[in-house]
Design a protein around this motif. Structure first.
Motif, short mmCIF file in Angstrom:
data_model
loop_
_atom_site.label_atom_id
_atom_site.label_comp_id
_atom_site.label_asym_id
_atom_site.label_seq_id
_atom_site.Cartn_x
_atom_site.Cartn_y
_atom_site.Cartn_z
N LEU A 72 3.56 16.19 -4.61
CA LEU A 72 2.87 15.17 -3.81
C LEU A 72 1.42 15.08 -4.28
O LEU A 72 0.74 16.10 -4.44
CB LEU A 72 2.91 15.56 -2.33
CG LEU A 72 2.18 14.63 -1.35
CD1 LEU A 72 2.76 13.23 -1.39
CD2 LEU A 72 2.27 15.19 0.05
N ILE A 73 0.94 13.86 -4.49
CA ILE A 73 -0.46 13.60 -4.82
C ILE A 73 -1.03 12.73 -3.71
O ILE A 73 -0.51 11.65 -3.46
CB ILE A 73 -0.58 12.85 -6.18
CG1 ILE A 73 0.09 13.66 -7.30
CG2 ILE A 73 -2.05 12.57 -6.51
CD1 ILE A 73 0.25 12.88 -8.61
N LYS A 74 -2.05 13.22 -3.04
CA LYS A 74 -2.68 12.45 -1.95
C LYS A 74 -4.17 12.37 -2.22
O LYS A 74 -4.83 13.41 -2.38
CB LYS A 74 -2.43 13.15 -0.61
CG LYS A 74 -2.92 12.35 0.59
CD LYS A 74 -1.85 11.41 1.11
CE LYS A 74 -2.28 10.56 2.27
NZ LYS A 74 -1.15 9.73 2.75
N ILE A 75 -4.70 11.17 -2.27
CA ILE A 75 -6.11 10.99 -2.62
C ILE A 75 -6.80 10.30 -1.46
O ILE A 75 -6.32 9.27 -0.98
CB ILE A 75 -6.24 10.14 -3.90
CG1 ILE A 75 -5.36 10.75 -5.01
CG2 ILE A 75 -7.70 10.04 -4.35
CD1 ILE A 75 -5.09 9.81 -6.17
N ILE A 76 -7.90 10.88 -1.00
CA ILE A 76 -8.66 10.21 0.05
C ILE A 76 -10.11 10.05 -0.39
O ILE A 76 -10.61 10.82 -1.22
CB ILE A 76 -8.59 10.94 1.40
CG1 ILE A 76 -9.26 12.31 1.32
CG2 ILE A 76 -7.16 11.07 1.90
CD1 ILE A 76 -9.57 12.86 2.68
N GLY A 77 -10.76 9.02 0.14
CA GLY A 77 -12.14 8.74 -0.24
C GLY A 77 -12.33 7.24 -0.30
O GLY A 77 -11.60 6.50 0.34
N GLU A 78 -13.30 6.84 -1.10
CA GLU A 78 -13.56 5.40 -1.14
C GLU A 78 -13.97 4.96 -2.55
O GLU A 78 -14.37 5.75 -3.36
CB GLU A 78 -14.66 5.02 -0.15
CG GLU A 78 -15.94 5.83 -0.24
CD GLU A 78 -16.76 5.69 1.02
OE1 GLU A 78 -17.97 5.97 0.98
OE2 GLU A 78 -16.18 5.31 2.08
#
Lengths: 130, 130, 130
Positions: free
Chosen positions: C124-130
């Motif tokens: 699983l690859i989960k990316i958070i930010g902007e």
């Protein structure tokens, strides 16, 4: 930073607190990781006896000698053991940020763990939130 | 929580699910960490045989006895081994939050790992996202 | 993915870089985790001697044989050792994202570590930010 021994542990908590204060972030997550693959960042107690115990234990689990015991060292390095010690102690920690502070339990302190010292190395601090 | 044994593993998945539901967060990251340095939070299978195996294995890698084998125990503590076991099992996990749920594989369950029990301890759950 | 050996390490850095580029996120955190409890995601050096050393070392710390040595295997599985190896190498890594790139030190590469192969598994690859 440059650690003047092959293996040692440096308390970097105040550096992280400073970076957090500079960021102005009040609620979020703070990632702290070694940028080198023969080093660790971990959280434990700042107690000199424990540091001694960790060194002895890691040397037992992944001894530096004989250097020829690691195929990795055929590249010309002598740090095969350091790559193993780092896996035990971990690359990174993620710490909650609450009301602008590292949200810690009573004895938590952040350490840089060096396993192949006397080389210049870096730690990355990344803080996200608002 | 207070674990009534020196070493044991407690499934805390439903507590984390509840905290996630309360937060209302749909997409983000959920950090779950032990706030104590002789305890772990980790993800593995909820299978009693495996828990037995982990206890035997950790006891082999970092035995409680002899207590005098850890210089840390000269502080008056007898939990030197617990600080080592915790490094093997890890301080924290970070879990993806997708559509308001913990984004898990088929058998993933979150455990609190206690290595110096019969003391009151806490776990921190921090969820960020939107 | 399906790894055609019981134990092996697969460099997945370019997959993560692709997912990051697709996300368009410039500043944030990227979580990469194994979705299976007999596998790891970790960061280290892409050097074939080191991979050989890790396999030998993990086999020493948590041997596959005898299969009857793990109570977990009384469930009909033979992967008790894999659950242990995975704890040494870790479930996940969290990597900083800076200016749209994985914020890495000079030799950091992301690996999927398989300890119970020849089964279909997911990361699983989960990316958070902007």
């Amino acid at each position: 930073m440059m650690v003047p021994a092959r293996m040692d542990f440096v308390n970097i908590t105040s550096d992280v607190e400073e970076a957090l204060a500079d960021s102005g972030i009040q609620e979020g997550l703070c990632l702290i990781n070694a940028m080198h693959i023969t080093a660790s960042v971990f959280i434990n107690d700042d107690e000199s006896g424990l540091k001694h115990d960790y060194k002895r234990w890691l040397e037992q689990l992944a001894p530096h000698e004989p250097v020829s015991g690691y195929r990795h060292n055929m590249t010309g390095e002598d740090n095969g053991d350091a790559h193993h010690k780092r896996q035990i102690m971990g690359r990174e920690v993620v710490v909650a940020v609450t009301k602008g502070r590292l949200h810690f339990g009573p004895w938590e302190q952040i350490f840089y763990g060096e396993f192949d010292g006397m080389r210049k190395k870096r730690v990355l601090i990344k803080i996200i939130g608002e």
